[in-house]
Design a protein around this motif. Structure first.
Motif: not given
Length: 364
Positions: A96-118
């Protein structure tokens, strides 16, 4: 409530697969997250319904996986599903597989990482200093390539108070207003031997406690170029003033006799300067005669001809006699064409004749 029904209505994605990784269970949350009905998913291989961007679902066969993020391909992008698996007791191979969508969190993390890189790119490549301070004016952050140019060590400002450190700059009130919420800007402020253009940006509700962010841009090169250009302009203006004085010298050739030889083009602006210089000289020397020698002038504009006569009249008001000499034929034609009245002006062909006139008048 029936356990199976509880899983079907659970707020998490719940997917069951058999030993061959064929879907045997698909709850309501999975339907909403993956936009696929249970009837369309059950009975199909998990890899077909939820194709992975990389890797395979085969690790699920072991069961009891720790949580991890799976990237699932979709036509318009990808789903990011944080999931873990559990082997079902007494049912060989079923997981049995349990999970939840973390797309918004991953997108926010990616944006934060991009802002940090910039941010790092800006700090490492532009001649700026980025800094932040709290409501008391204590520095929380300092970074940027320009810190090295100012010979300020990394994090030197952190922990220090901006009001105390830069009290001599005299902009404490401006900084206090910026911390209170009023954006501000200073131009060409000199500090550490460099010139800075600084923007003061108020911030609110920042978890770090920051209340003011500053961006200080090193403009020393542009400022020095401006100062150099300004110096050159001032030098040119001084040189032009000297040239004007040399081009219209006032000579006291005899006691009470001034001569102003004029050379070159005489336009309206220059005629006004000549008049001012001549009148000041007549007043200063208490001269009785002022000779304007036009031998070196071949052309005057229409307004200047009238100015020459006005100069003679102004000299007369100071108690001296104005005399014109060396009038060129073209100037004479201009004056005649304009109807300039020279009946009350003493005119001589040569400077020598004008000097003789002055000597005779002085003796009489």
């Amino acid at each position: 409530m029936d356990p199976e029904n509880e899983l079907h209505e659970a707020p998490l994605v719940v997917i069951e697969v058999d030993a061959a990784l064929v879907i045997t269970g698909w709850n309501r949350r999975a339907e909403r997250v993956f936009a696929t009905a249970a009837a369309a998913a059950v009975g199909r291989p998990l890899a077909e319904v939820l194709p992975l961007a990389e890797g395979t679902w085969s690790s699920l066969t072991a069961g009891d996986d720790p949580p991890r993020v799976w990237s699932i391909r979709r036509p318009d992008g990808a789903w990011s599903l944080e999931a873990w698996s559990q082997a079902l007791a007494g049912e060989a191979g079923r997981v049995r597989l349990y999970g939840h969508d973390v797309g918004a969190r991953r997108a926010a993390e990616a944006r934060t990482a991009l802002e940090s890189t910039m941010l790092r790119a800006l700090e490492d490549n532009l001649e700026i200093v980025l800094w932040a301070c709290d409501e008391r004016g204590v520095f929380l952050y300092q970074g940027g390539k320009a810190s090295e140019l100012a010979r300020v060590p990394p994090d030197y400002l952190v922990g220090k108070n901006i009001f105390e450190l830069y009290k001599a700059q005299g902009n404490g009130e401006l900084i206090a207003r910026a911390i209170a919420g009023e954006p501000a800007h200073t131009r060409s402020a000199e500090l550490y031997g460099l010139y800075w253009d600084t923007s003061y940006i108020p911030v609110r509700d920042d978890p770090s406690g920051a209340r003011l962010v500053g961006v200080s841009l090193n403009i020393s090169e542009a400022k020095l170029a401006e100062l150099e250009l300004r110096g050159r302009v001032e030098l040119i203006e001084r040189q032009q003033a000297v040239i004007r004085q040399l081009s219209t010298p006032i000579l006291e050739v005899w006691d009470g006799v001034l001569t102003m030889p004029i050379v070159g083009l005489v336009d309206t602006a220059r005629a006004a300067e000549i008049m001012d210089s001549l009148l000041q000289a007549v007043t200063r020397t208490r001269a009785r005669f002022a000779i304007l020698d036009l031998t070196g002038v071949e052309v005057v504009d229409t307004g200047t001809a009238g100015h020459l006569v006005e100069m003679i009249q102004a000299v007369a008001l100071l108690g001296a006699q104005g005399i014109l000499t060396g009038i060129h034929p073209t100037i004479a034609q201009t004056m005649v064409a304009l109807g300039v009245d020279l009946s009350r002006v003493v005119v001589h062909a040569k400077l020598r004749d004008a000097l003789k006139h002055c000597l005779r008048a002085a003796r009489s």
